[in-house]
Design a protein around this motif. Structure first.
Motif, PDB file in Angstrom:
ATOM      1  N   HIS A   4       0.727  -1.241   0.126  1.00 53.01           N
ATOM      2  CA  HIS A   4      -0.144  -0.209  -0.018  1.00 53.01           C
ATOM      3  C   HIS A   4       0.898   1.263   0.048  1.00 53.01           C
ATOM      4  CE1 HIS A   4      -3.575   2.184   0.535  1.00 53.01           C
ATOM      5  NE2 HIS A   4      -2.998   2.986   1.366  1.00 53.01           N
ATOM      6  N   GLN A   5       0.621   2.213  -0.836  1.00 53.44           N
ATOM      7  CA  GLN A   5       1.394   3.371  -0.813  1.00 53.44           C
ATOM      8  C   GLN A   5       0.661   4.590  -0.192  1.00 53.44           C
ATOM      9  OE1 GLN A   5       2.200   3.755  -5.091  1.00 53.44           O
ATOM     10  NE2 GLN A   5       4.148   2.226  -4.812  1.00 53.44           N
ATOM     11  N   GLY A   6       1.427   5.297   0.382  1.00 54.49           N
ATOM     12  CA  GLY A   6       0.785   6.650   0.936  1.00 54.49           C
ATOM     13  C   GLY A   6       0.550   6.488   2.449  1.00 54.49           C
ATOM     14  N   GLY A   7      -0.213   7.572   2.946  1.00 56.64           N
ATOM     15  CA  GLY A   7      -0.668   7.588   4.201  1.00 56.64           C
ATOM     16  C   GLY A   7       0.343   8.183   5.188  1.00 56.64           C
ATOM     17  N   ASP A   8       0.211   7.946   6.575  1.00 55.52           N
ATOM     18  CA  ASP A   8       1.210   8.430   7.420  1.00 55.52           C
ATOM     19  C   ASP A   8       1.500   7.577   8.727  1.00 55.52           C
ATOM     20  OD1 ASP A   8      -0.667   9.296   9.420  1.00 55.52           O
ATOM     21  OD2 ASP A   8      -0.780  11.215   8.233  1.00 55.52           O
ATOM     22  N   PHE A  49      12.071   6.496  15.040  1.00 55.99           N
ATOM     23  CA  PHE A  49      11.125   5.450  15.837  1.00 55.99           C
ATOM     24  C   PHE A  49      12.507   4.634  16.404  1.00 55.99           C
ATOM     25  CE2 PHE A  49       7.633   6.484  12.512  1.00 55.99           C
ATOM     26  CZ  PHE A  49       7.246   7.419  13.356  1.00 55.99           C
ATOM     27  N   THR A  50      11.978   3.943  17.413  1.00 62.12           N
ATOM     28  CA  THR A  50      12.872   2.716  18.084  1.00 62.12           C
ATOM     29  C   THR A  50      12.228   1.536  18.150  1.00 62.12           C
ATOM     30  OG1 THR A  50      12.360   3.521  20.092  1.00 62.12           O
ATOM     31  CG2 THR A  50      14.108   4.646  19.082  1.00 62.12           C
ATOM     32  N   LYS A  51      13.217   0.502  18.366  1.00 61.91           N
ATOM     33  CA  LYS A  51      12.690  -0.859  18.644  1.00 61.91           C
ATOM     34  C   LYS A  51      11.712  -0.776  19.982  1.00 61.91           C
ATOM     35  CE  LYS A  51      14.180  -5.608  19.177  1.00 61.91           C
ATOM     36  NZ  LYS A  51      15.482  -6.359  19.150  1.00 61.91           N
ATOM     37  N   GLY A  52      10.644  -1.381  19.820  1.00 62.33           N
ATOM     38  CA  GLY A  52       9.671  -1.634  20.857  1.00 62.33           C
ATOM     39  C   GLY A  52       8.522  -0.243  20.868  1.00 62.33           C
ATOM     40  N   MET A  53       8.827   0.749  20.034  1.00 62.78           N
ATOM     41  CA  MET A  53       7.885   1.816  19.957  1.00 62.78           C
ATOM     42  C   MET A  53       6.490   1.357  19.555  1.00 62.78           C
ATOM     43  SD  MET A  53       8.507   5.570  18.427  1.00 62.78           S
ATOM     44  CE  MET A  53       9.881   6.023  19.992  1.00 62.78           C
ATOM     45  N   LYS A  54       5.410   1.821  19.975  1.00 68.83           N
ATOM     46  CA  LYS A  54       3.914   1.610  19.571  1.00 68.83           C
ATOM     47  C   LYS A  54       3.937   2.722  18.464  1.00 68.83           C
ATOM     48  CE  LYS A  54       2.850  -1.346  22.835  1.00 68.83           C
ATOM     49  NZ  LYS A  54       3.312  -2.792  22.458  1.00 68.83           N
ATOM     50  N   LEU A  55       3.269   2.358  17.441  1.00 72.66           N
ATOM     51  CA  LEU A  55       3.205   3.191  16.163  1.00 72.66           C
ATOM     52  C   LEU A  55       1.821   3.085  15.599  1.00 72.66           C
ATOM     53  CD1 LEU A  55       6.300   2.750  13.861  1.00 72.66           C
ATOM     54  CD2 LEU A  55       5.922   4.410  15.741  1.00 72.66           C
ATOM     55  N   THR A  56       1.283   4.139  14.990  1.00 77.99           N
ATOM     56  CA  THR A  56       0.021   4.013  14.388  1.00 77.99           C
ATOM     57  C   THR A  56      -0.005   4.396  12.932  1.00 77.99           C
ATOM     58  OG1 THR A  56      -1.340   4.621  16.470  1.00 77.99           O
ATOM     59  CG2 THR A  56      -2.188   4.897  14.128  1.00 77.99           C
ATOM     60  N   TYR A  57      -0.255   3.564  12.006  1.00 79.13           N
ATOM     61  CA  TYR A  57      -0.186   3.927  10.553  1.00 79.13           C
ATOM     62  C   TYR A  57      -1.697   4.064   9.967  1.00 79.13           C
ATOM     63  CZ  TYR A  57      -0.053   2.940   5.455  1.00 79.13           C
ATOM     64  OH  TYR A  57      -0.236   3.290   4.285  1.00 79.13           O
ATOM     65  N   ARG A  63      -7.118  11.757   9.835  1.00 79.66           N
ATOM     66  CA  ARG A  63      -7.412  11.336  11.287  1.00 79.66           C
ATOM     67  C   ARG A  63      -8.701  10.304  11.553  1.00 79.66           C
ATOM     68  NH1 ARG A  63      -5.401  14.428  15.619  1.00 79.66           N
ATOM     69  NH2 ARG A  63      -3.664  16.015  14.793  1.00 79.66           N
ATOM     70  N   ASN A  64      -9.042   9.736  10.204  1.00 82.37           N
ATOM     71  CA  ASN A  64      -9.974   8.644  10.271  1.00 82.37           C
ATOM     72  C   ASN A  64      -9.505   7.466  10.889  1.00 82.37           C
ATOM     73  OD1 ASN A  64     -11.868   6.787   9.476  1.00 82.37           O
ATOM     74  ND2 ASN A  64     -12.178   7.194   7.296  1.00 82.37           N
ATOM     75  N   TRP A  88      -3.611  -8.014  10.820  1.00 84.46           N
ATOM     76  CA  TRP A  88      -3.950  -8.385   9.278  1.00 84.46           C
ATOM     77  C   TRP A  88      -5.613  -8.763   9.300  1.00 84.46           C
ATOM     78  CZ3 TRP A  88      -1.896  -9.142   4.757  1.00 84.46           C
ATOM     79  CH2 TRP A  88      -2.510  -9.990   3.891  1.00 84.46           C
ATOM     80  N   PRO A  89      -6.059  -7.942   8.314  1.00 85.13           N
ATOM     81  CA  PRO A  89      -5.788  -7.487   7.186  1.00 85.13           C
ATOM     82  C   PRO A  89      -5.426  -5.924   7.450  1.00 85.13           C
ATOM     83  CG  PRO A  89      -8.073  -7.764   6.933  1.00 85.13           C
ATOM     84  CD  PRO A  89      -7.825  -8.643   8.358  1.00 85.13           C
ATOM     85  N   ILE A  90      -4.885  -5.275   6.434  1.00 85.54           N
ATOM     86  CA  ILE A  90      -4.596  -3.585   6.519  1.00 85.54           C
ATOM     87  C   ILE A  90      -6.172  -3.107   6.570  1.00 85.54           C
ATOM     88  CG2 ILE A  90      -3.999  -3.663   4.293  1.00 85.54           C
ATOM     89  CD1 ILE A  90      -2.155  -1.397   4.654  1.00 85.54           C
ATOM     90  N   ASN A  91      -5.992  -2.124   7.257  1.00 86.38           N
ATOM     91  CA  ASN A  91      -7.161  -1.087   7.402  1.00 86.38           C
ATOM     92  C   ASN A  91      -7.004   0.139   6.647  1.00 86.38           C
ATOM     93  OD1 ASN A  91      -8.796  -2.714   9.512  1.00 86.38           O
ATOM     94  ND2 ASN A  91      -7.516  -1.655  11.079  1.00 86.38           N
ATOM     95  N   THR A  92      -7.843   0.049   5.500  1.00 91.02           N
ATOM     96  CA  THR A  92      -7.596   1.062   4.748  1.00 91.02           C
ATOM     97  C   THR A  92      -8.797   2.123   4.498  1.00 91.02           C
ATOM     98  OG1 THR A  92      -8.382  -0.142   2.744  1.00 91.02           O
ATOM     99  CG2 THR A  92      -5.907   0.064   3.039  1.00 91.02           C
TER     100      THR A  92
END
Length: 92
Positions: A4-8, A49-57, A63-64, A88-92
Motif C-alpha cells: 500500500h502506498q501513501g498515508g502516514d 522511531f525505535t525498537k519496541g515503540m508503538k506506532l499507528t499507521y 485522522r479517520n 492483518w488485514p490492513i485497514n484502509t
C-alpha cells in the motif's frame, strides 16, 4: 503480501512525531497478525522511531480512525525503514 502506498505513521503516544509513508509491505503471519515493512519518505518529525515503540499507521493520511493500524517496531532497518508487528488485514 499486500503493498500500500501513501498515508502516514506516527508514534502512538505522540502524534506530533509523524512521518509520511512512501510504502508499506504487509505479509500475513497468522489469521490476524502480519509483518509490516514501513518505508517513510523522510525521518519522523521529532525523533526516529525505535525498537519496541508503538506506532499507528493511517493508510489515508487523515485522522479517520477506520484507516488506523496498530504497529510495534521490531527492527529499525534504516533511518526511514522499519519492520513491525501488526494486524492483518490492513485497514484502509
Amino acid at each position: 503480501m499486500i503493498t500500500h502506498q501513501g498515508g502516514d505513521v506516527f508514534q502512538t503516544d505522540n502524534r506530533d512525531n509523524i512521518a509520511n509513508v512512501q510504502e508499506v509491505r504487509v505479509t500475513q503471519k497468522t489469521n490476524n497478525t502480519a509483518t509490516w515493512v514501513v518505508l517513510t519518505t523522510a525521518v519522523p518529525r521529532i525523533s526516529n522511531f525505535t525498537k519496541g515503540m508503538k506506532l499507528t499507521y493511517n493508510a489515508k493520511g487523515t485522522r479517520n480512525p477506520n484507516a488506523d493500524n496498530a504497529l510495534e517496531v521490531t527492527n529499525v532497518d534504516g533511518p526511514s525503514k522499519y519492520t513491525c508487528n501488526g494486524g492483518w488485514p490492513i485497514n484502509t
